[in-house]
Structure formats: structure tokens, C-alpha cells
Design a protein around this motif. Structure first.
Motif, PDB file in Angstrom:
ATOM      1  N   LEU A  21       5.912 -12.529   2.590  1.00  0.00           N
ATOM      2  CA  LEU A  21       4.659 -12.183   1.509  1.00  0.00           C
ATOM      3  C   LEU A  21       4.306 -11.136   1.385  1.00  0.00           C
ATOM      4  O   LEU A  21       3.994 -10.185   2.415  1.00  0.00           O
ATOM      5  CB  LEU A  21       3.595 -13.016   2.333  1.00  0.00           C
ATOM      6  CG  LEU A  21       2.126 -13.246   1.115  1.00  0.00           C
ATOM      7  CD1 LEU A  21       1.615 -14.549   1.193  1.00  0.00           C
ATOM      8  CD2 LEU A  21       1.371 -12.102   1.170  1.00  0.00           C
ATOM      9  N   VAL A  22       4.468 -10.558   0.050  1.00  0.00           N
ATOM     10  CA  VAL A  22       4.084  -9.200  -0.122  1.00  0.00           C
ATOM     11  C   VAL A  22       2.635  -9.307  -0.949  1.00  0.00           C
ATOM     12  O   VAL A  22       2.631  -9.922  -1.921  1.00  0.00           O
ATOM     13  CB  VAL A  22       5.192  -8.267  -0.966  1.00  0.00           C
ATOM     14  CG1 VAL A  22       4.456  -7.092  -1.373  1.00  0.00           C
ATOM     15  CG2 VAL A  22       6.375  -8.322  -0.099  1.00  0.00           C
ATOM     16  N   THR A  35       0.662  -1.107   0.090  1.00  0.00           N
ATOM     17  CA  THR A  35       0.021   0.057   0.003  1.00  0.00           C
ATOM     18  C   THR A  35       0.835   1.221  -0.001  1.00  0.00           C
ATOM     19  O   THR A  35       0.162   2.385  -0.095  1.00  0.00           O
ATOM     20  CB  THR A  35      -0.768   0.129   1.204  1.00  0.00           C
ATOM     21  OG1 THR A  35      -0.086  -0.192   2.447  1.00  0.00           O
ATOM     22  CG2 THR A  35      -2.090  -0.853   0.939  1.00  0.00           C
ATOM     23  N   ALA A  36       2.086   1.076   0.107  1.00  0.00           N
ATOM     24  CA  ALA A  36       3.165   2.209  -0.208  1.00  0.00           C
ATOM     25  C   ALA A  36       4.491   1.578  -0.773  1.00  0.00           C
ATOM     26  O   ALA A  36       4.493   0.447  -0.716  1.00  0.00           O
ATOM     27  CB  ALA A  36       3.562   2.919   1.181  1.00  0.00           C
ATOM     28  N   ASP A  37       5.224   2.565  -1.127  1.00  0.00           N
ATOM     29  CA  ASP A  37       6.507   2.190  -1.856  1.00  0.00           C
ATOM     30  C   ASP A  37       7.586   1.830  -0.956  1.00  0.00           C
ATOM     31  O   ASP A  37       8.615   1.776  -1.396  1.00  0.00           O
ATOM     32  CB  ASP A  37       6.917   2.760  -2.947  1.00  0.00           C
ATOM     33  CG  ASP A  37       7.098   4.351  -2.383  1.00  0.00           C
ATOM     34  OD1 ASP A  37       7.252   4.690  -1.621  1.00  0.00           O
ATOM     35  OD2 ASP A  37       7.337   5.302  -3.405  1.00  0.00           O
ATOM     36  N   SER A  38       7.260   2.007   0.319  1.00  0.00           N
ATOM     37  CA  SER A  38       8.669   1.589   1.472  1.00  0.00           C
ATOM     38  C   SER A  38       7.840   1.189   2.426  1.00  0.00           C
ATOM     39  O   SER A  38       6.726   1.449   3.013  1.00  0.00           O
ATOM     40  CB  SER A  38       9.093   2.954   1.588  1.00  0.00           C
ATOM     41  OG  SER A  38      10.242   2.857   2.669  1.00  0.00           O
ATOM     42  N   GLN A  64      13.506  -3.529  -1.452  1.00  0.00           N
ATOM     43  CA  GLN A  64      13.656  -3.180  -0.327  1.00  0.00           C
ATOM     44  C   GLN A  64      14.049  -4.301   0.749  1.00  0.00           C
ATOM     45  O   GLN A  64      14.964  -4.311   1.192  1.00  0.00           O
ATOM     46  CB  GLN A  64      12.774  -2.131   0.410  1.00  0.00           C
ATOM     47  CG  GLN A  64      13.100  -1.578   1.719  1.00  0.00           C
ATOM     48  CD  GLN A  64      12.187  -0.594   2.148  1.00  0.00           C
ATOM     49  OE1 GLN A  64      11.017  -0.928   1.946  1.00  0.00           O
ATOM     50  NE2 GLN A  64      12.306   0.513   2.497  1.00  0.00           N
ATOM     51  N   ILE A  65      13.107  -5.449   0.573  1.00  0.00           N
ATOM     52  CA  ILE A  65      13.134  -6.357   1.559  1.00  0.00           C
ATOM     53  C   ILE A  65      14.343  -7.345   1.123  1.00  0.00           C
ATOM     54  O   ILE A  65      15.121  -7.674   2.205  1.00  0.00           O
ATOM     55  CB  ILE A  65      11.748  -7.136   1.677  1.00  0.00           C
ATOM     56  CG1 ILE A  65      10.686  -6.495   2.284  1.00  0.00           C
ATOM     57  CG2 ILE A  65      11.913  -8.412   2.394  1.00  0.00           C
ATOM     58  CD1 ILE A  65       9.366  -6.717   2.097  1.00  0.00           C
ATOM     59  N   SER A  66      14.678  -7.452  -0.076  1.00  0.00           N
ATOM     60  CA  SER A  66      15.678  -8.238  -0.533  1.00  0.00           C
ATOM     61  C   SER A  66      16.921  -7.792  -0.083  1.00  0.00           C
ATOM     62  O   SER A  66      17.913  -8.445   0.214  1.00  0.00           O
ATOM     63  CB  SER A  66      15.739  -8.713  -1.996  1.00  0.00           C
ATOM     64  OG  SER A  66      14.291  -9.046  -2.237  1.00  0.00           O
ATOM     65  N   LYS A  67      16.962  -6.471  -0.161  1.00  0.00           N
ATOM     66  CA  LYS A  67      18.363  -5.866  -0.045  1.00  0.00           C
ATOM     67  C   LYS A  67      18.749  -5.796   1.588  1.00  0.00           C
ATOM     68  O   LYS A  67      19.672  -6.108   2.117  1.00  0.00           O
ATOM     69  CB  LYS A  67      18.304  -4.388  -0.377  1.00  0.00           C
ATOM     70  CG  LYS A  67      19.573  -3.609  -0.012  1.00  0.00           C
ATOM     71  CD  LYS A  67      19.654  -2.210  -0.716  1.00  0.00           C
ATOM     72  CE  LYS A  67      20.876  -1.431  -0.335  1.00  0.00           C
ATOM     73  NZ  LYS A  67      20.457   0.003  -0.896  1.00  0.00           N
ATOM     74  N   LEU A  68      17.556  -5.628   2.439  1.00  0.00           N
ATOM     75  CA  LEU A  68      17.761  -5.489   3.804  1.00  0.00           C
ATOM     76  C   LEU A  68      17.945  -6.777   4.566  1.00  0.00           C
ATOM     77  O   LEU A  68      18.933  -6.894   5.365  1.00  0.00           O
ATOM     78  CB  LEU A  68      16.532  -4.411   4.427  1.00  0.00           C
ATOM     79  CG  LEU A  68      16.649  -3.009   4.007  1.00  0.00           C
ATOM     80  CD1 LEU A  68      15.332  -2.658   4.733  1.00  0.00           C
ATOM     81  CD2 LEU A  68      17.971  -2.476   4.860  1.00  0.00           C
ATOM     82  N   LEU A 112       9.020  -2.575  -2.832  1.00  0.00           N
ATOM     83  CA  LEU A 112       9.180  -3.446  -1.578  1.00  0.00           C
ATOM     84  C   LEU A 112      10.054  -4.706  -1.721  1.00  0.00           C
ATOM     85  O   LEU A 112      10.601  -4.997  -0.871  1.00  0.00           O
ATOM     86  CB  LEU A 112       7.610  -3.843  -1.057  1.00  0.00           C
ATOM     87  CG  LEU A 112       6.734  -2.785  -0.487  1.00  0.00           C
ATOM     88  CD1 LEU A 112       5.498  -3.158   0.028  1.00  0.00           C
ATOM     89  CD2 LEU A 112       7.535  -1.687   0.536  1.00  0.00           C
ATOM     90  N   HIS A 113       9.580  -5.345  -2.770  1.00  0.00           N
ATOM     91  CA  HIS A 113      10.634  -6.382  -3.245  1.00  0.00           C
ATOM     92  C   HIS A 113      12.066  -6.293  -3.029  1.00  0.00           C
ATOM     93  O   HIS A 113      12.834  -6.908  -2.454  1.00  0.00           O
ATOM     94  CB  HIS A 113      10.204  -7.151  -4.444  1.00  0.00           C
ATOM     95  CG  HIS A 113      10.649  -8.398  -4.780  1.00  0.00           C
ATOM     96  ND1 HIS A 113      11.820  -8.660  -5.105  1.00  0.00           N
ATOM     97  CD2 HIS A 113      10.129  -9.719  -4.797  1.00  0.00           C
ATOM     98  CE1 HIS A 113      12.218  -9.896  -5.284  1.00  0.00           C
ATOM     99  NE2 HIS A 113      11.078 -10.791  -5.140  1.00  0.00           N
TER     100      HIS A 113
END
Length: 410
Positions: free
Chosen positions: A67-68, A39-42, A102-106, A99-100
Motif C-alpha cells: 500500500l502506497v 513522502t519522498a520519491d524513493s 520502483q516497487i513494481s520493478k524491484l 514509488l509505484h
């Protein structure tokens, strides 16, 4: 204390679906999942505790799946305050991709998208294969739904529970995922997923759920995308310096809670900081530790060093030592005043209402009390022009030791 006891000490356990959860977490190695909708880009700071919980479980030997919700994002999890605005497919796709990444990187978690198993499902399939297992009276008793009964809830949002339950069932069947974790507001969705698994796969199936308390501000409100002043995990939306300042300014009443939930500091380290908070609160060691740990974990040591450099420069007035990117970060979250350029310093101080009279302005300038961009100015005829801006069209004024002003030159 064992691992589960430490999670409780950190304030990360709200509800569990059975006493067996403690043994599963302490002594088994299971696959579990945690979800969020695009629902947001971060992601924001309200998500951070949950994602660290997943990381803690991973470090203890469990396997996390992130799960996104490319499908559930179209619907929207019911809020207590009213219907969500529908997002377009284009916006949802953009948010999902962000989000994909961001989550993969972090965190590097395995990731799935529930749109993959719902996009080809017909309405008849949905109603016959899954809706048939949900009793309306049971759904109405779920806490989030009950809060909306007086104001009204659409069938679209009412059906969200079924879609999330389908996620748990699908991950159980395809990836042997036996546990879902989420915020305390997800209890109804999690238990509904467990019920669907038992009805479809057998009453003897061993699956579990765990919820965490929502992380809140000192006034009791939660951190969220719809709240004012959202603190994002994306450094382009909330800079490491802004994040550092936000956490450094945490109230004494909340800082130990945040240290427990948002850092990997040990029990012993946090206990020492708690003692410091009690005995020498003016040193703000707990706040410093919180800000440093979170910024370092999220953005790395280099960005933490930059945040500390900006903090020190603003405190000591060494503003010229900052690079362009650091200067922008320094001014971004300052309160702004607008004023015309090409004024002498006396008139400038009057127009910005920093000084209440020309006499007062002259006294301050002559008394060496006014700094422009970190440099003392003793010339009452000094012209404040765009070519003297600190960065872009911003100019920084300091009066005395503590009064700082950021002025936008027009």
C-alpha cells in the motif's frame, strides 16, 4: 528451526498481536499488507528490511499487498519530534508514481493506493462511519501520540491512526487481507486497525498484526528520509558504488545484524561469516558479503561488477580504466576541495593545502609521491588545467598510498 523461528533469529520479530501469528506464518497461506507513504520519491535503506520481510513471507507462500498511501501522505504519520511539513498534491503525485515504479520493478508486489477509497468520503461519513469507533482516551495512550502530548499534536496528525485503520478494514473487506506488518513504530496503528475490524465486522474475526524492529545505525539512530546522509534505493540518488561503500564500511558491531535482516544468505552462511568476523576481522568478509548481496539484489550483477571495479580502481590507482559514468560515481561521495585551474603543480598543492610549503611539495613530486588522476607526476612545472580533469571539472590527487583528494577546478 521453522520459518517463524528463523525470522526471530534474524531479528525480524518485535511484537505480534496474538500467539496465533506464529502458526499463521508457519502453516497457513494468507494475504497481508505493508504500507508506506509517498513522502519522498524513493524508498531508502531503512525501508529495505521491511520489504525483504514481505518477500520472505511471499516465498513461504503468503500473498503481499504493498500500500502506497496517496491519502495518508497528505496527513503524515506523527513523528516524535514534531509536525510534518505538508506536501502539495503535485509533489505527492510525483512521489507516488516514482514509488509505484520502483516497487513494481524491484519486487513485483500487488499494489494499492488508499486515496482510492478515501477521496470521495465526506467529513460526515468519516466521523459517523469510522470516527465513532475510536475512543480518544484509547488514542492518547498510543506510544507515538503520548510522546507528542507535551509539545502538542495537531488534530490532522492525531487522525492519522483512523485513516490507517480504515486501510486495514478496507483491505480485509475487499481482498481478504488478514494481517498487517510494519515497523515497531506502527504498533499503535496496527492494533487500532484490528480493533476497527472487530467492531465493524464482528469480534470473532481472525486478523493479525506483526511489527519488526527498526533498523538502526551503530549510534542507535534510525535510517530515515529526514536523517542526514540518507541512503536511497534509487540508483540515481545513491549509486550502486555509493551503496556498496556504505555497506562495506558497516561497523563490526552491526554487520551481522544487517546480514540477517538485509540479505537472503542462509543461517549457515551467516554463522560462518560471524566466525570470520570474530577470528579474522581484518579480512572484512562479513562486510564484503553484505555489500555484495544487497547491491546485487537491488541493482543486479552488472552494477555490482561496476561498483567492485570502481573500488578496485581507487584502491590500486587504476583510475584511467573507468568509464565516464563510473568516474562520476567514484568522485561523487569524495570530500571536495575547490581550487583555481591553470596553476603549476607546486602552487596547486599549496592552494589546496595538500602540502604546507613549496619545499614540501617539490620533495613529494621529485620523490614520485604525487599522482594526478592515477598517473605519477615528477614535473614540478606540470600545469593543472581543466583539459586535464578526470571527469567534468574534477581532478584527483593522490599522495603516497593512502591520501586521496578530489579537487573541483574553478
Amino acid at each position: 528451526m521453522n520459518f517463524f523461528e528463523e525470522l526471530k533469529w534474524r531479528g525480524l520479530i518485535n511484537d505480534i498481536t496474538s500467539p496465533e501469528v506464529e502458526d499463521v506464518i508457519n502453516n497457513q497461506k494468507v494475504t497481508f499488507y505493508i504500507g508506506t507513504d509517498p513522502t519522498a520519491d524513493s524508498l531508502h535503506i531503512g525501508h529495505y528490511s521491511s520489504l525483504l520481510m514481505a518477500k520472505r513471507l511471499e516465498q513461504h507462500g503468503h500473498h503481499p499487498i504493498m500500500l502506497v498511501g496517496g491519502a495518508t501522505g497528505f496527513i503524515g504519520d506523527p513523528k516524535a519530534t514534531g509536525e510534518r511539513n505538508m506536501l502539495t498534491p503535485e509533489v505527492l503525485k510525483h512521489n507516488f508514481d516514482c514509488l509505484h515504479e520502483q516497487i513494481s520493478k524491484l519486487w513485483g508486489f500487488e499494489m494499492v493506493n488508499n486515496l482510492d477509497w478515501t477521496k470521495d468520503m465526506t467529513v460526515i461519513d468519516f466521523l459517523r462511519d469510522f470516527g465513532k469507533f475510536f475512543n480518544v482516551n484509547y488514542m492518547l495512550n498510543k506510544e507515538t501520540v503520548k510522546k507528542r502530548l507535551d509539545s502538542g499534536i495537531s488534530y490532522t496528525e492525531f487522525s492519522y491512526m483512523i485513516l490507517q485503520s480504515l486501510d486495514f478494514l478496507t483491505l480485509y473487506q475487499t481482498k481478504n487481507c488478514v494481517m498487517q506488518i510494519g515497523g515497531q513504530d506502527q504498533w499503535g496503528n496496527i492494533t487500532s486497525g484490528l480493533e476497527l475490524i472487530r467492531k465493524k465486522c464482528g469480534a470473532d474475526v481472525k486478523c493479525y498484526g506483526l511489527t519488526m524492529p527498526l533498523i538502526t545505525k551503530a549510534d542507535g539512530t534510525k535510517f530515515g528520509k529526514s536523517e542526514s546522509g540518507t541512503v536511497w534505493l534509487d540508483p540515481a540518488k545513491t549509486s550502486p558504488y555509493e551503496l556498496y561503500q556504505f555497506l562495506f564500511n558497516t561497523e563490526d558491531a552491526k554487520v551481522i545484524e544487517y546480514l540477517k535482516k538485509l540479505t537472503f544468505l542462509s543461517v549457515e552462511e551467516i554463522t560462518k561469516l560471524e566466525e570470520s568476523l570474530k577470528n579474522e576481522p581484518h579480512k572484512r568478509l562479513a562486510q564484503k558479503a553484505l555489500a555484495q548481496e544487497v547491491v546485487r539484489d537491488l541493482h543486479g550483477q552488472e552494477e555490482l561488477d561496476s561498483a567492485l571495479k570502481i573500488t578496485d580502481a581507487l584502491f590500486r590507482g587504476n583510475l584511467q580504466n573507468l568509464e565516464a559514468k563510473e568516474r562520476l560515481s567514484a568522485v561523487k561521495n569524495m570530500d571536495k576541495i575547490e581550487c583555481n585551474a591553470d596553476l603549476n603543480l607546486v602552487d596547486f598543492l599549496i592552494q589546496t593545502k595538500i602540502a604546507s610549503s613549496k619545499r614540501e611539495a617539490r620533495e613529494w613530486i621529485n620523490g614520485n609521491s604525487i599522482s594526478v588522476n592515477g598517473e605519477k607526476i615528477k614535473d614540478v612545472n606540470y600545469i593543472v588545467s581543466l583539459d586535464k580533469a578526470y571527469i567534468e571539472n574534477y581532478i584527483l590527487i593522490k599522495r603516497g598510498k593512502k591520501n586521496n583528494y578530489c579537487v573541483i577546478l574553478k
